[in-house]
Design an enzyme around this catalytic site. Sequence first.
Site, mmCIF file in Angstrom:
data_model
loop_
_atom_site.group_PDB
_atom_site.id
_atom_site.type_symbol
_atom_site.label_atom_id
_atom_site.label_comp_id
_atom_site.label_asym_id
_atom_site.label_seq_id
_atom_site.Cartn_x
_atom_site.Cartn_y
_atom_site.Cartn_z
ATOM 1 N N ALA A 93 41.920 29.016 7.916
ATOM 2 C CA ALA A 93 40.828 28.842 8.879
ATOM 3 C C ALA A 93 41.238 27.900 10.015
ATOM 4 O O ALA A 93 42.029 26.982 9.791
ATOM 5 C CB ALA A 93 39.588 28.305 8.168
ATOM 6 N N CYS A 139 49.825 19.257 12.010
ATOM 7 C CA CYS A 139 49.540 18.749 13.351
ATOM 8 C C CYS A 139 49.428 17.225 13.278
ATOM 9 O O CYS A 139 48.487 16.627 13.791
ATOM 10 C CB CYS A 139 48.276 19.378 13.927
#
Length: 464
Positions: free
Chosen positions: A111, A231
Amino acid sequence: MELPQGFNRRMEQMLGGEYQEFIKSYDEPRQFGLRVNTLKISPREFEAIAPFSITPVPWVPNGYFYREEDMPSRHPYYFAGLYYLQEPSAMTPASRLPVEKGDRVLDLCAAPGGKATELGALVGREGLLVANEINASRAKALLKNIEMMGIENAFITNEKPGNLSRCFEAYFDKILVDAPCSGEGMFRKEPEVAAVWDESRPAYFAKLQRDILDNAVKMLKPGGMLLYSTCTFSSEENEGSISRLLADHKDMNLIEIEPYEGFSKGNPVWGDGNVQLEKCVRIWPHKMRGEGHFMALLKKDGILQKNSDYKIPGSYQPFSGMEKSQRQLLETFCQNVKTERFTAGIDVRGEKVYKVPEFGREVKGLRFLRNGLYLGDLKKNRFEPQQPFAMALRRKEFESVLTLSVEDERVERYLKGETIFVEAGECEQKNGWKLVCVESFSLGWGKLVNGVLKNKYLCAWRKN
């Protein structure tokens, strides 16, 4: 912007002389990007029709920068699934996992779907995408994005990695693990992440990553490839997680990632000293037009055996496994469908009809939101097609189409769920189901009755 003090101290230690340049990058505006959906249009074709200014992202073949003020999420081409809005650095992992058509691919932490939708385009109609998200509400967003992009052969699961690995041991050719992380690379894009950061977060996420990676390795075929990405800048979650993986799984080896001049090498000092960690890639915001990212590409020992038990769509008997009355209703509707790929691998659950992939494994017991493509519903004396079916169709693949130009005010009204009027001669047939398209790209369904198109655009997708 204001950054956490603990984060600043650690980054100064990591970057040394580059630290001031790194900090200065947070005063620069964030970059906005979109990735062209190659299932529906090529990058060159999109460049020719792009309704706003775009500039290529040089390290991603189908990525483009756009200006924030252009608001591409309001344009009809967005609703047609021609592109996905994605931060430029975040496009990179899916572009560096060498997926081939026909592959079985797993996106383990999928997601909201930016990477999964690219993987779904790369595997093509012959392959299989399993896209998993453990969070139920985020899994719903993932499902919508998969369906909007017109991906036909996806299994959308809502499971813990350990439950998946019990069903899919040594099953996938390629696996992407875009791991949950402390999110440090997104501080400029999402300041709220910086607001909740504390120095305990990297250790917390590193523990999660270890479990996720252990299960991912279990599901990878011999000879298969796994791309790990985060990230964050945290060495504990990046080189540290890869060091642990290599130590725990001797059959896994780092391999080189397709280079770009702005990429930086991983740092062995930030892991266990293994010089192979230099094959990892770091994306720094002071060196590239994007946010912070980390990637590592690994290969499992062995020779990759291509899938022998996956059935190519079309190798099934048409409409097999259906009752005669159900088959007749679907056959009647599909007389308007000019391709045979939607008549194979049919599964009927209650009144709902799906085109499902062939797994070659038992998947009962897994929580999932969608298995395959949702075609429509069997009602009394009729078949009603649904939104995902429309998004998977091309204009030339349906007999009766209402094609609207992008300037036609009816496009906006259709996307808002309003009834629209159709003049004589605008459709191939007078009454019945119409595939509504903007230019040559499908948007959804409508049912024409005496010049009035009853809007069947999915309520949950309607434009505000």
